[in-house]
Scaffold this active site. Structure first.
Site, short mmCIF file in Angstrom:
data_model
loop_
_atom_site.label_atom_id
_atom_site.label_comp_id
_atom_site.label_asym_id
_atom_site.label_seq_id
_atom_site.Cartn_x
_atom_site.Cartn_y
_atom_site.Cartn_z
N GLY A 1 0.81 -1.20 0.00
CA GLY A 1 0.00 0.00 0.00
C GLY A 1 0.85 1.26 0.00
O GLY A 1 0.51 2.26 -0.64
N GLN B 1 -7.51 0.25 3.82
CA GLN B 1 -8.35 -0.33 4.88
C GLN B 1 -9.77 -0.60 4.41
O GLN B 1 -10.53 -1.30 5.10
CB GLN B 1 -8.40 0.61 6.10
CG GLN B 1 -7.07 0.78 6.80
CD GLN B 1 -6.63 -0.45 7.59
OE1 GLN B 1 -7.40 -1.38 7.82
NE2 GLN B 1 -5.35 -0.48 7.96
N GLY C 1 -2.40 -5.94 -0.16
CA GLY C 1 -2.85 -7.32 -0.03
C GLY C 1 -3.01 -7.81 1.39
O GLY C 1 -4.00 -8.45 1.74
N HIS C 2 -2.04 -7.47 2.24
CA HIS C 2 -1.98 -8.11 3.56
C HIS C 2 -3.02 -7.60 4.53
O HIS C 2 -3.08 -8.05 5.68
CB HIS C 2 -0.58 -7.97 4.17
CG HIS C 2 -0.22 -6.57 4.58
ND1 HIS C 2 -0.38 -6.12 5.86
CD2 HIS C 2 0.28 -5.55 3.88
CE1 HIS C 2 0.03 -4.85 5.93
NE2 HIS C 2 0.43 -4.49 4.74
N THR D 1 10.39 -7.53 -11.91
CA THR D 1 9.75 -8.81 -12.18
C THR D 1 8.51 -8.97 -11.30
O THR D 1 8.54 -8.67 -10.12
CB THR D 1 10.74 -9.96 -11.91
OG1 THR D 1 11.90 -9.75 -12.74
CG2 THR D 1 10.13 -11.31 -12.21
N CYS E 1 3.09 0.91 13.54
CA CYS E 1 4.51 1.17 13.68
C CYS E 1 4.88 1.45 15.12
O CYS E 1 4.37 2.36 15.75
CB CYS E 1 4.89 2.34 12.81
SG CYS E 1 6.61 2.69 12.95
C1 LIG Z 1 -4.64 3.44 5.46
C2 LIG Z 1 -3.36 2.76 5.16
N1 LIG Z 1 -2.63 3.17 4.11
C3 LIG Z 1 -1.47 2.60 3.78
C4 LIG Z 1 -0.96 1.56 4.50
C5 LIG Z 1 0.35 0.98 4.11
O1 LIG Z 1 0.17 -0.29 3.55
P1 LIG Z 1 1.43 -1.26 3.42
O2 LIG Z 1 1.80 -1.67 4.80
O3 LIG Z 1 0.94 -2.37 2.58
O4 LIG Z 1 2.51 -0.48 2.79
C6 LIG Z 1 -1.68 1.09 5.62
C7 LIG Z 1 -1.21 -0.02 6.46
O5 LIG Z 1 -0.21 0.04 7.11
C8 LIG Z 1 -2.90 1.71 5.94
O6 LIG Z 1 -3.62 1.31 6.99
C1 LIG Z 2 21.21 -7.01 -13.65
C2 LIG Z 2 19.80 -6.89 -13.21
N1 LIG Z 2 19.42 -5.82 -12.52
C3 LIG Z 2 18.15 -5.65 -12.09
C4 LIG Z 2 17.18 -6.59 -12.35
C5 LIG Z 2 15.80 -6.34 -11.86
O1 LIG Z 2 15.48 -7.20 -10.84
P1 LIG Z 2 13.95 -7.41 -10.43
O2 LIG Z 2 13.32 -8.16 -11.52
O3 LIG Z 2 14.01 -8.15 -9.15
O4 LIG Z 2 13.36 -6.06 -10.28
C6 LIG Z 2 17.54 -7.74 -13.09
C7 LIG Z 2 16.56 -8.79 -13.43
O5 LIG Z 2 15.61 -8.62 -14.13
C8 LIG Z 2 18.87 -7.89 -13.53
O6 LIG Z 2 19.24 -8.95 -14.24
#
Ligand SMILES: Cc1ncc(COP(=O)(O)O)c(C=O)c1O
Ligand SMILES: Cc1ncc(COP(=O)(O)O)c(C=O)c1O
Ligand code: FES
Ligand code: FES
Lengths: 394, 122, 394
Positions: free
Chosen positions: A71, A179, A200-201, A237, A325
């Site tokens: 988020g 939320q 997601g979480h 990725t 936090c």
């Molecule tokens: C309202 C709100 N926004 C953003 C976030 C941040 O989400 P995340 O922990 O997935 O970065 C949270 C949760 O911590 C949240 O409650």
């Molecule tokens: C040399 C190099 N740097 C950066 C990346 C990016 O990594 P990621 O896919 O985890 O963002 C890759 C792979 O795609 C890579 O081979």
């Protein structure tokens, strides 16, 4: 000792169906969906299927979904990305005083870079005044960022009204719905939202995945530059297992929402009424009706929230004080603060975030334990004794 | 990403090769990727009696070449001239967006071959 | 048909030990490590244990590890974060022409924001000229970003020499070590690196997690603003299962590296020599000796790489053409291009990235299949026939 988890606004357990759906993507179908071979084709199809599920839950088209890692990333991408893309049109951003740190500190950062930010106040229930929003708009306003549901109090902003105002003024509207999604109905069309963050979480998907809804036609400078993934809006990725999990979680949330939210609301109300009845000088922080069904933020005057949490923890009950936090737990909550709650009351605020697995017994156990904890701490508190003395004197 | 038709024509391309003493030879180089196709025609009574091709290119280019050759074999020159790149792509069951340009090679090279045949006859 | 996966530079399967270690963190230990209750304490300890494992593999202290969501995020955080933090000292960045898109497009982005970027050339083996680096440094140079190992060719840059030059000039040195970590020994002290990017899914950890090494004292503006996680360097709830997985993968990599890299080198050499012997007018792209042990980038003149990959795919063999990104597969590789390889040769380049699970039989099967594929495609290629004609005439 039975452990009771009531901190679902901080994070949720992954739902079993979600985990089951994810598992094949770690070792069997692990190809990079951007690859042209069999290993990529398998996962490419799963990626797009997940995108459709997320889109369906919030009523948008799949191409409008950008997968993110959380988020916070979504909020940063939305706000920085739109602010930069719209820089020629203006430099004014409107947000609220009660946003999540991922929004507030992003805005603070932008203030160092030539943007001006208005932080709208809220009332005692944590509710936004739509008239104040209208009044804050200037010719230079390019973005409104206002959360759908507050993480600490559960207060629901009138997102559809905010969206209508923003749309009328031709201003881009971002909402942090981390939320809200999966807990209350979220429809980006009805609410006229342009950008919407999902994590997601918070809804039974794993940590490490999120999504940002980006309305077709909304320009955004990427936060993570890189390959051509996500139509050039997010390099890196794809986190396939996570994304598949998010898809299934959205599917389940859409299916179960009416039933689950009603069930949690009943549990939450039982907890709320029980605590208010058992503990004098306690109060609910947040809006009485416009509130997430699973959230209860409650204060017990004269004592400190952290101490309450520690005692609850010793009895196996996990709750929290507002933001997840820890560092924040020591200071005062900026949300409760912005609501104008008396500082001592504010300091005692603790948050229960009910979740899918909570039962009526869980609630009753908290009701059994918490009044004694509060009593014990009040007995220790000089403020409590001075109040007694004062009322005796009076 | 490719349709079954594309894969089929790519795996078993029809009419690959060269025609000795061809009546018309045409060629096209893609301006976007540098890929290249060459078409050889045998023509009798304005009808394409035989067609062969050579292609240097990606899967889509090879499949387009093959499909094109199948579409125009036995057809009149006019019918062949009417064949469009889109028709080739459609006959393949569509191509992914970044691969649409690849089908251009086929029809363009064919038309070039017909043009050269007609020019030589005059 | 047996499937053979040889695209481990794009992504790897999660190792079984890694997945086993991750599983308890989805439903049992799912708490937010920033929380103060039992659910948070459990995961908090796991978080720090994983941090230690990652730190150990690259010889740094745990506090210098910032967990990210992927290698691309790490590269963006390192480059944008350092560039902004050092803006007062200068605006010049040095990188190389053969970096990953996550570095190159970040640099292009910074060019729009007042930074000047030098893209150092490489020689025919893809090797960097350290003298050219020295010559490119100006008074305004604040950052050098040069990759440890190239993802397309496997060529290893002389990172220790780059580090020494940067250190001598007091310039911050970032290296994208996404392909190097776990495949060759990586020591941030020996190489005098200040910032180093890691990606989990290249070394048997899952997608969706990575790390950035940030040398103590190096200032960095966050990319994802938010809570106090990661000492204020990266907001967002920690991806605990992913982080735990990264820790275990680093542990395993450190333990197995000497043996695995030797085994893969032998397999790679067998593949390389077999192909060069069986297919005339083929060539290896990349450095003969200074190269990742698992990587073979090879060209077969007169034909197109994508066509080769499709035929391989039909036989169950997954390889790729340089970058995993499909859209790139259509154009020419910027890496092979920068090496000055003849365009037709460059167009036929394909990459084999061997991995933990590959066997000698896998290699032999590729050796059995690939020459026929090349022959078939050459028979179709006008260039090949013209070459015959030309040599016959000659
Ligand atoms: C309202 C709100 N926004 C953003 C976030 C941040 O989400 P995340 O922990 O997935 O970065 C949270 C949760 O911590 C949240 O409650
Ligand atoms: C040399 C190099 N740097 C950066 C990346 C990016 O990594 P990621 O896919 O985890 O963002 C890759 C792979 O795609 C890579 O081979
Ligand atoms: S005395 Fe510990 S936070 Fe105030
Ligand atoms: S990419 Fe050149 S013809 Fe397809």
């Amino acid at each position: 000792m039975k452990r009771i988890y009531m901190d679902n606004n901080a994070t949720t357990a992954v739902r079993p169906e979600v985990l089951d759906a994810m598992l094949p993507f770690y070792r069997e179908h692990f190809g990079n969906p951007s690859s042209i071979h069999w290993a990529g084709r398998e996962t490419g199809a799963a990626l797009e299927a997940a995108r459709e599920k997320v889109a369906k839950l919030i009523n948008c088209s799949p191409a409008e979904i950008v997968f993110t890692s959380c988020g916070s990333e979504g909020n940063n991408l939305a706000i920085k990305g739109a602010a930069e893309a719209l820089r020629e049109r203006g430099n004014h951003i409107i947000t609220t005083a009660v946003e999540h740190p991922a929004v507030l500190s992003t805005c603070k950062y932008l203030e160092k870079h030539g943007y001006e930010v208005t932080y709208l106040p809220v009332d005692g229930d944590g509710m936004l005044d739509i008239v104040a929003l209208e009044a804050a708009i200037t010719e230079k306003t390019i973005l409104v960022s206002a959360m759908w549901a507050n993480n600490e109090t559960g207060t629901l902003f009138p997102v559809d009204k905010i969206g209508a105002v923003a749309r009328n003024h031709g201003i881009c509207f971002h909402t942090d719905a981390v939320q809200a999604v999966g807990r209350v109905p979220v429809d980006v069309e009805a609410a006229k939202v342009d950008l919407l963050s999902i994590s997601g979480h918070k809804i039974g998907a794993p940590k490490g995945v999120g999504a940002l809804y980006v309305r077709k036609g909304i320009r955004l400078v990427p936060l993570i530059h890189g390959g051509h993934q996500e139509r050039n809006r997010r390099g890196g990725t794809h986190n396939l297992p996570g994304i598949v999990g998010l898809g299934v979680a959205c599917d389940l949330a859409g299916r179960d929402l009416p039933e689950v939210s009603q069930r949690l609301r009943r549990l939450r109300d039982r907890l709320e009424q029980g605590l208010l009845a058992a503990i004098p000088e306690s109060q609910v922080n947040g809006h009485p009706s416009e509130r997430l069904p699973n959230t209860l933020n409650v204060s017990f005057n004269y004592i400190e929230g952290e101490a309450v949490l520690l005692f609850l923890d010793m009895q196996g009950i996990a709750a929290s004080s507002g933001s997840a936090c820890m560092s924040d737990a020591f200071g005062q909550s900026h949300v409760i603060d912005a609501m104008g709650v008396d500082p001592m009351m504010a300091n005692s605020a603790i948050r229960f975030g009910l979740g899918y697995d909570n039962t009526c017994e869980d609630v009753d156990r908290v009701l059994e334990i918490l009044p004694a904890i509060v009593k014990k701490l009040r007995d220790m508190s000089p403020f409590y004794h001075e109040r007694d003395a004062a009322s005796v004197t009076a | 990403m490719y349709s079954e038709k594309v894969i089929d024509h790519f795996t078993n391309p029809r009419n690959v090769g060269e025609i000795e003493n061809a009546d018309g030879i045409g060629e096209k180089v893609s301006s976007s990727c540098g890929d290249r196709m060459k078409v050889f025609l045998k023509v009798e009574d304005d009808i394409i009696k035989d067609i062969k091709f050579q292609t240097y290119g990606c899967g889509a280019a090879i499949a387009s070449s093959s499909m094109m050759s199948e579409l125009v074999l036995g057809k009149t020159l006019q019918e062949a001239l009417d064949l469009t790149n889109d028709q080739v792509a459609d006959a393949l069951g569509g191509l992914p967006a970044p691969k649409l340009h690849c089908s251009n090679l086929a029809a363009d090279a064919l038309h070039e071959a017909i043009k050269n045949y007609r020019a030589a006859k005059v």
